[in-house]
Design a protein around this motif. Structure first.
Motif, mmCIF file in Angstrom:
data_model
loop_
_atom_site.group_PDB
_atom_site.id
_atom_site.type_symbol
_atom_site.label_atom_id
_atom_site.label_comp_id
_atom_site.label_asym_id
_atom_site.label_seq_id
_atom_site.Cartn_x
_atom_site.Cartn_y
_atom_site.Cartn_z
ATOM 1 N N SER A 21 10.294 1.760 16.305
ATOM 2 C CA SER A 21 10.075 0.405 15.783
ATOM 3 C C SER A 21 8.608 -0.017 15.894
ATOM 4 C CB SER A 21 10.981 -0.607 16.481
ATOM 5 O OG SER A 21 10.673 -0.687 17.850
ATOM 6 N N SER A 22 7.904 0.523 16.881
ATOM 7 C CA SER A 22 6.471 0.226 16.994
ATOM 8 C C SER A 22 5.712 0.815 15.811
ATOM 9 C CB SER A 22 5.904 0.810 18.284
ATOM 10 O OG SER A 22 6.562 0.255 19.396
ATOM 11 N N THR A 23 6.097 1.990 15.401
ATOM 12 C CA THR A 23 5.440 2.675 14.291
ATOM 13 C C THR A 23 5.823 2.038 12.956
ATOM 14 O OG1 THR A 23 5.648 4.690 15.599
ATOM 15 C CG2 THR A 23 4.969 4.964 13.317
ATOM 16 N N GLN A 24 7.027 1.522 12.859
ATOM 17 C CA GLN A 24 7.506 0.964 11.605
ATOM 18 C C GLN A 24 6.675 -0.230 11.137
ATOM 19 O OE1 GLN A 24 11.636 0.491 12.678
ATOM 20 N NE2 GLN A 24 12.216 2.236 11.406
ATOM 21 N N ILE A 25 5.953 -0.846 12.019
ATOM 22 C CA ILE A 25 5.061 -1.937 11.640
ATOM 23 C C ILE A 25 4.092 -1.449 10.564
ATOM 24 C CG2 ILE A 25 3.188 -3.429 12.439
ATOM 25 C CD1 ILE A 25 4.660 -3.380 15.209
ATOM 26 N N TYR A 26 3.668 -0.203 10.691
ATOM 27 C CA TYR A 26 2.711 0.361 9.747
ATOM 28 C C TYR A 26 3.342 0.668 8.381
ATOM 29 C CZ TYR A 26 -0.184 0.726 13.848
ATOM 30 O OH TYR A 26 -0.902 0.427 14.971
ATOM 31 N N THR A 27 4.651 0.744 8.322
ATOM 32 C CA THR A 27 5.296 1.050 7.041
ATOM 33 C C THR A 27 5.151 -0.099 6.059
ATOM 34 O OG1 THR A 27 7.475 0.250 7.708
ATOM 35 C CG2 THR A 27 6.986 2.570 8.124
ATOM 36 N N GLN A 28 4.949 -1.309 6.548
ATOM 37 C CA GLN A 28 4.803 -2.456 5.657
ATOM 38 C C GLN A 28 3.615 -2.281 4.716
ATOM 39 O OE1 GLN A 28 7.251 -4.676 5.493
ATOM 40 N NE2 GLN A 28 8.173 -3.401 7.067
ATOM 41 N N VAL A 29 2.608 -1.578 5.176
ATOM 42 C CA VAL A 29 1.424 -1.317 4.357
ATOM 43 C C VAL A 29 1.806 -0.441 3.167
ATOM 44 C CG1 VAL A 29 -0.863 -0.245 4.364
ATOM 45 C CG2 VAL A 29 -0.060 -1.515 6.366
ATOM 46 N N ALA A 30 2.734 0.469 3.382
ATOM 47 C CA ALA A 30 3.089 1.437 2.356
ATOM 48 C C ALA A 30 4.190 0.952 1.413
ATOM 49 C CB ALA A 30 3.519 2.744 3.010
ATOM 50 N N ILE A 31 4.851 -0.145 1.706
ATOM 51 C CA ILE A 31 5.975 -0.598 0.900
ATOM 52 C C ILE A 31 5.559 -0.872 -0.542
ATOM 53 C CG2 ILE A 31 7.608 -2.511 0.569
ATOM 54 C CD1 ILE A 31 8.482 -0.518 2.698
ATOM 55 N N GLY A 32 4.423 -1.511 -0.748
ATOM 56 C CA GLY A 32 3.965 -1.806 -2.108
ATOM 57 C C GLY A 32 3.778 -0.544 -2.924
ATOM 58 N N LYS A 33 3.170 0.458 -2.324
ATOM 59 C CA LYS A 33 2.960 1.735 -3.014
ATOM 60 C C LYS A 33 4.287 2.407 -3.290
ATOM 61 C CE LYS A 33 0.285 5.003 -4.560
ATOM 62 N NZ LYS A 33 -0.493 4.836 -5.768
ATOM 63 N N LEU A 34 5.211 2.352 -2.345
ATOM 64 C CA LEU A 34 6.529 2.944 -2.517
ATOM 65 C C LEU A 34 7.265 2.296 -3.691
ATOM 66 C CD1 LEU A 34 8.739 4.850 -1.553
ATOM 67 C CD2 LEU A 34 9.456 3.083 0.047
ATOM 68 N N LYS A 35 7.208 0.971 -3.779
ATOM 69 C CA LYS A 35 7.850 0.265 -4.890
ATOM 70 C C LYS A 35 7.240 0.684 -6.227
ATOM 71 C CE LYS A 35 9.401 -3.862 -2.439
ATOM 72 N NZ LYS A 35 9.274 -5.318 -2.319
ATOM 73 N N GLU A 36 5.932 0.845 -6.239
ATOM 74 C CA GLU A 36 5.237 1.260 -7.459
ATOM 75 C C GLU A 36 5.698 2.660 -7.897
ATOM 76 O OE1 GLU A 36 0.682 2.459 -8.203
ATOM 77 O OE2 GLU A 36 0.952 0.496 -7.252
ATOM 78 N N ILE A 37 5.790 3.567 -6.951
ATOM 79 C CA ILE A 37 6.235 4.933 -7.247
ATOM 80 C C ILE A 37 7.691 4.932 -7.693
ATOM 81 C CG2 ILE A 37 6.742 7.183 -6.204
ATOM 82 C CD1 ILE A 37 4.230 6.689 -4.441
ATOM 83 N N HIS A 38 8.520 4.153 -7.027
ATOM 84 C CA HIS A 38 9.935 4.073 -7.379
ATOM 85 C C HIS A 38 10.104 3.564 -8.812
ATOM 86 C CE1 HIS A 38 13.917 2.116 -7.604
ATOM 87 N NE2 HIS A 38 14.300 3.177 -6.928
ATOM 88 N N ALA A 39 9.371 2.522 -9.158
ATOM 89 C CA ALA A 39 9.469 1.964 -10.503
ATOM 90 C C ALA A 39 9.017 2.972 -11.559
ATOM 91 C CB ALA A 39 8.632 0.692 -10.599
ATOM 92 N N ALA A 40 8.021 3.762 -11.234
ATOM 93 C CA ALA A 40 7.486 4.717 -12.205
ATOM 94 C C ALA A 40 8.350 5.963 -12.353
ATOM 95 C CB ALA A 40 6.070 5.122 -11.796
ATOM 96 N N THR A 41 9.107 6.322 -11.312
ATOM 97 C CA THR A 41 9.828 7.595 -11.344
ATOM 98 C C THR A 41 11.347 7.459 -11.325
ATOM 99 O OG1 THR A 41 9.714 7.791 -8.929
ATOM 100 C CG2 THR A 41 7.932 8.806 -10.205
ATOM 101 N N HIS A 42 11.855 6.256 -11.305
ATOM 102 C CA HIS A 42 13.308 6.070 -11.288
ATOM 103 C C HIS A 42 13.916 6.666 -12.551
ATOM 104 C CE1 HIS A 42 17.218 4.119 -11.361
ATOM 105 N NE2 HIS A 42 17.073 4.004 -10.058
ATOM 106 N N PRO A 43 15.023 7.404 -12.440
ATOM 107 C CA PRO A 43 15.632 8.045 -13.610
ATOM 108 C C PRO A 43 15.936 7.078 -14.760
ATOM 109 C CG PRO A 43 16.629 8.890 -11.622
ATOM 110 C CD PRO A 43 15.720 7.763 -11.207
ATOM 111 N N ALA A 44 16.330 5.861 -14.454
ATOM 112 C CA ALA A 44 16.623 4.898 -15.521
ATOM 113 C C ALA A 44 15.361 4.586 -16.321
ATOM 114 C CB ALA A 44 17.210 3.615 -14.943
ATOM 115 N N LYS A 45 14.230 4.452 -15.652
ATOM 116 C CA LYS A 45 12.976 4.190 -16.345
ATOM 117 C C LYS A 45 12.559 5.405 -17.161
ATOM 118 C CE LYS A 45 8.138 2.880 -15.964
ATOM 119 N NZ LYS A 45 7.829 3.528 -17.197
#
Length: 66
Positions: A21-45
């Motif tokens: 949980s201490s490390t997960q604080i840093y994942t918030q930084v990556a969430i925006g990039k993850l959403k961007e990648i998900h939107a670009a590569t989702h099979p429906a898109k």
């Protein structure tokens, strides 16, 4: 590191965190990039993009036939 594909457990060990949980604080930084990648590569898109491309090609072929 997370945005470039490093595993969260590796980062946890590197930072010396006993609890993930201490490390997960840093994942918030990556969430925006993850959403961007998900939107670009989702099979429906990808399917929508392929159908749009096919429709554009068919329209161009139909326009050339006239």
């Amino acid at each position: 590191m997370l945005e470039n594909g490093a595993d969260i457990r590796f980062i946890q060990a590197l930072l010396g965190h006993a609890d993930l949980s201490s490390t997960q604080i840093y994942t918030q930084v990556a969430i925006g990039k993850l959403k961007e990648i998900h939107a670009a590569t989702h099979p429906a898109k990808l399917e929508r993009d392929a159908l749009s491309l096919l429709a554009a090609i068919e329209a161009e072929v139909d326009g050339d036939a006239e």
